[in-house]
Write a protein that holds these residues in place. Structure first.
Motif, short mmCIF file in Angstrom:
data_model
loop_
_atom_site.label_atom_id
_atom_site.label_comp_id
_atom_site.label_asym_id
_atom_site.label_seq_id
_atom_site.Cartn_x
_atom_site.Cartn_y
_atom_site.Cartn_z
N LEU A 1 0.83 -1.20 0.00
CA LEU A 1 0.00 0.00 0.00
C LEU A 1 0.87 1.25 0.00
O LEU A 1 1.85 1.32 0.74
CB LEU A 1 -0.91 0.01 1.23
CG LEU A 1 -2.05 -1.00 1.24
CD1 LEU A 1 -2.77 -0.97 2.57
CD2 LEU A 1 -3.03 -0.70 0.10
N PRO A 2 0.50 2.23 -0.85
CA PRO A 2 1.32 3.45 -0.93
C PRO A 2 1.49 4.13 0.44
O PRO A 2 2.57 4.60 0.76
CB PRO A 2 0.53 4.35 -1.89
CG PRO A 2 -0.33 3.43 -2.67
CD PRO A 2 -0.62 2.26 -1.80
N ALA A 3 0.40 4.18 1.22
CA ALA A 3 0.50 4.84 2.53
C ALA A 3 1.46 4.09 3.44
O ALA A 3 2.22 4.71 4.20
CB ALA A 3 -0.88 4.92 3.16
N ARG B 1 4.92 4.95 2.34
CA ARG B 1 5.31 6.28 2.84
C ARG B 1 5.64 6.22 4.33
O ARG B 1 6.58 6.85 4.79
CB ARG B 1 4.18 7.28 2.60
CG ARG B 1 4.21 7.93 1.24
CD ARG B 1 3.22 9.06 1.17
NE ARG B 1 1.88 8.60 0.88
CZ ARG B 1 0.84 8.72 1.70
NH1 ARG B 1 0.99 9.31 2.87
NH2 ARG B 1 -0.34 8.27 1.35
N LYS B 2 4.83 5.46 5.04
CA LYS B 2 5.04 5.34 6.49
C LYS B 2 6.41 4.71 6.79
O LYS B 2 7.14 5.16 7.67
CB LYS B 2 3.92 4.49 7.08
CG LYS B 2 3.85 4.55 8.59
CD LYS B 2 2.69 3.73 9.08
CE LYS B 2 2.88 3.36 10.53
NZ LYS B 2 1.93 2.36 10.96
N ARG C 1 9.02 7.24 6.14
CA ARG C 1 9.03 8.24 7.20
C ARG C 1 9.77 7.70 8.44
O ARG C 1 10.56 8.41 9.06
CB ARG C 1 7.59 8.62 7.56
CG ARG C 1 7.43 9.55 8.74
CD ARG C 1 8.12 10.88 8.47
NE ARG C 1 8.00 11.76 9.58
CZ ARG C 1 7.13 12.76 9.65
NH1 ARG C 1 6.31 12.98 8.67
NH2 ARG C 1 7.09 13.54 10.70
N LYS D 1 13.43 7.74 7.73
CA LYS D 1 13.95 9.11 7.72
C LYS D 1 14.02 9.67 9.14
O LYS D 1 14.96 10.37 9.50
CB LYS D 1 13.10 10.01 6.82
CG LYS D 1 13.45 9.82 5.35
CD LYS D 1 12.66 10.73 4.44
CE LYS D 1 13.02 10.49 2.99
NZ LYS D 1 14.19 11.24 2.54
#
Lengths: 222, 463
Positions: free
Chosen positions: B283-285, B288-289, B292, B295
């Motif tokens: 899943l894209p989210a 991203r999570k 994150r 990072k």
């Protein structure tokens, strides 16, 4: 498999009781409409399920988590990971364009990703409105931006409070068609509060509330 | 509190604080690693290594020992710093430093050995230097008082800091990986472990002097052997330009550059390098999570590096003018030659050549004012040199703490090394040193001063 479970939910305000012992189980992937007259407690119920409000008594389990037992920070994380919201008013940031409004939800969730935000807007039919600000969009387009924003973080539950309340019939149908398509593609659970009987026709299950209680709970075939 | 009491006390406080802060950082790293046995092993090292460093007390306190200790402090800092850089860069690239050999290397035995080496690099040189310094104090006072003062302060600062900050180290877990851990150890050494004699408050001036010397030697040798033509005018002009290269300002910036830039480059590449999302996160989210999280982790891990960089810069600029103001450069005292030699009494009213300060003199020989100086070396012997070297224009030398500095090229010269010839060393003078005076032949003075004047730096001076 239930995704939302509400047990003996009460919500008292100083002058009146908004919810008077609500019990409800919503299955994963269902589209549920909650209908009722103004003051029947449907928005209060939705807000409590979404962790935006706290009950006076009773329990709410969302994906097995007792959300009232969470701290404010934990609740905030839980909401952004699991729930998308669409309201009657779009609540878009007026000085950000459509893409940036969607990216804002990404930012609070994890990281902004313009390409992904643009893809999301294209999926709701706004590929030609990516750089338009809310004031340059129609009511129906604004609501579609809201849907893209609500779904950008892949929530398992979409809570919608009168999402078509400000739209005419054509735009209402467009928004509902869009939601149905996304619901079928992504299998998220929809709980939609409305007072419009037309909107309930799109649901798989209709719950009618009155005076803080559920008075009917019917599955709708086909 | 007298200086005899205060200095060992402060040294003890400093060493105790260094040890406890280092242990707390290592503890945070090991807590994150979730290897309980390593934690126990580190506790054992914290006890054993200071005891081991006590063995240095059996060493004789000689300039040679002092020199070895000084070098080991500098080199141990360098090693820890380079190790941390290596690990930082491998972390930035998302690779294991040891690559395919990692499973062979990272096991219980090698990890323990690595801890012993890193711990020994951190503890032994500094603590040995401090202990030997206090030993000299104890010998001067003929008492164990300085030792007791040091040990008391060491214990108090080590234990109090440990118990005060123990709970904080758990909060450091997310900030400290192996590279950060090594970098903090290097930082503690840099800020708090130097070598004035055996010990001083900071290693930074030593790093700066070392780099200055390195630049000087490279530039000097290159230009002297290859490029500088023999004509005096050309040579002077050339050296006026070359002198800028190893002047104080250049070395200051270069030394700052050497320590700062690799870390800055690491931070930039670490924070900006793309995050590879593992397969299985669809899943894209969720992707991203994951990005994150990585990072955020990188940002936290960069915090100790930022800290290191900030402290280096602060210390650098706090100390940049210190050396100039600290230099001692007395006016040369005129002396008169008798029987073709100058005779300087070792002790006279108002002057004692054995007081450790540089004593400058000037004598008129054939109309030339020839400058020279006499100074006591660390081993107690006196040495006489011209106030000039074979290379630079004869602006002379000034005295810093434990070294002389060429006022032209700012090259530091260890006082103990005075008497050696060549390069930027002051030209040594043959002198007859008796119990009462120092005698130098005028011919010796004149011949070597003439050499300086004509700057036959490519030829070898006859001694």
């Amino acid at each position: 498999m239930s995704i939302i479970e509400v047990q003996s939910l009460r919500k008292d305000y100083s002058t009146a009781a908004a919810l008077r012992g609500v019990d409800l189980v919503i299955e994963k992937g269902q589209w549920v409409s909650i209908i009722g007259p103004s003051g029947s407690g449907k928005t209060t119920l939705l807000n409590i399920i979404g962790g935006l409000d706290h009950p006076t008594d009773g329990k709410v389990f969302v994906k097995g988590t007792d959300i009232n037992a969470l701290s404010e920070d934990e609740l905030s994380v839980f909401r952004r990971e699991n729930i998308g919201f669409v309201f009657q008013q779009s609540h878009l940031i007026p000085y950000l364009d459509a893409t940036e409004n969607v990216m804002l939800a990404q930012y609070f969730h994890s990281l902004p990703d313009r390409k992904e935000a643009e893809e999301a807007l294209k999926r709701v039919g706004l590929g030609h409105r990516l750089t338009h600000r809310p004031s340059q969009l129609s009511g129906g387009e604004q609501q579609r931006v809201c849907i893209a924003r609500a779904l950008i973080n892949n929530p398992s539950i979409l809570l919608a409070d009168e999402p078509t309340g400000n739209l005419d019939r054509t735009n209402t149908r467009n928004v509902l068609e869009l939601l149905r398509r996304l619901h079928q593609e992504e299998h998220f659970t929809v709980v939609m509060v409305t007072h419009d009987p037309y909107v309930t026709e799109w649901a798989e299950r209709v719950i009618k509330m009155e005076d803080g209680r559920i008075i009917t709970d019917e599955s709708v075939s086909g | 509190m007298s200086l005899f009491q205060a200095e060992p006390f402060l040294i003890g406080l400093k060493e105790g604080a260094k040890l406890s802060i280092a242990f707390l950082v290592v503890r945070a790293y090991l807590l994150g690693l979730k290897r309980e046995w390593l934690l126990w092993f580190s506790r054992l090292l914290v006890v054993v290594l200071p005891i081991l460093s006590g063995l240095c007390l059996f060493l004789p306190v000689t300039p040679k020992t002092q020199s070895y200790i000084s070098l080991s402090v500098g080199y141990s800092f360098g090693l820890l710093y380079l190790l941390s850089l290596g690990f930082l860069y491998s972390e930035a690239r998302g690779e294991d430093l040891f690559g395919v050999l990692s499973p062979l290397i990272v096991n219980r035995v090698t990890l323990s050995a690595f801890m012993v080496i890193a711990g020994a690099l951190f503890v032994l040189p500094d603590l040995s230097g401090s202990l030997l310094y206090v030993k000299t104090q104890a010998e001067l006072k003929e008492s164990l008082g300085p030792f007791l003062n040091m040990l008391g302060a060491f214990g108090v600062s080590a234990f109090s800091l440990y118990f005060l900050l123990k709970n904080r180290s758990e909060r450091l877990v997310s900030l400290v990986g192996l590279p950060q851990c090594l970098l903090v150890l290097a930082l503690i050494k840099l800020i708090g472990g130097g070598t004035r004699g055996f010990t001083e408050l900071s290693l930074i001036p030593s790093v700066q002097k070392g780099l200055m010397k390195l630049i000087h030697d490279i530039v000097h040798q290159t230009f002297v052997t290859l490029m500088v033509p023999d004509h005096p005018i050309l040579k002077t002009t050339t050296w006026n330009f070359i002198g800028i290269l190893f002047g104080e300002r250049v070395s200051l910036w270069l030394s700052l550059f050497v320590l700062f830039v690799p870390l800055f480059a690491f931070v930039m590449s670490y924070l900006n390098s793309p995050v590879e999302v593992p397969e299985g996160i669809e899943l894209p989210a969720q992707r991203r999570k994951y990005k994150r999280q990585i990072k955020n982790k990188r940002l936290l891990r960069a915090v100790p590096v930022f800290l290191f960089m900030a402290l280096i810069v602060i210390n650098w600029f706090a100390q940049r003018n210190e050396e100039i103001t600290r230099l001692y450069n007395p006016e040369p005292k005129p002396v008169v030659a008798e029987d073709n030699k100058v005779v300087i009494p070792i002790s006279s009213p108002g002057e004692d050549l054995r007081d450790g300060a540089v004593h400058k003199f000037t004598v008129d020989v054939k109309g030339e004012d020839i400058r020279f100086f006499i100074i006591k070396r660390d081993d107690g012997s006196l040495v006489a040199c011209l106030d000039a070297c074979e290379v630079c224009p004869p602006e002379g030398y000034a005295q810093g703490e434990g070294y002389l500095v060429c006022l032209y090229c700012r090259t530091p010269i260890n006082i103990q090394s005075l008497g050696k010839s060549g390069g930027c060393n002051p030209i040594p003078l043959k002198a007859l040193i008796t119990d009462r005076d120092v005698q130098i032949a005028l011919g010796e003075l004149y011949r070597k001063w003439e050499f300086v004047k004509t700057k036959h730096s490519k030829s070898t001076i006859k001694r």
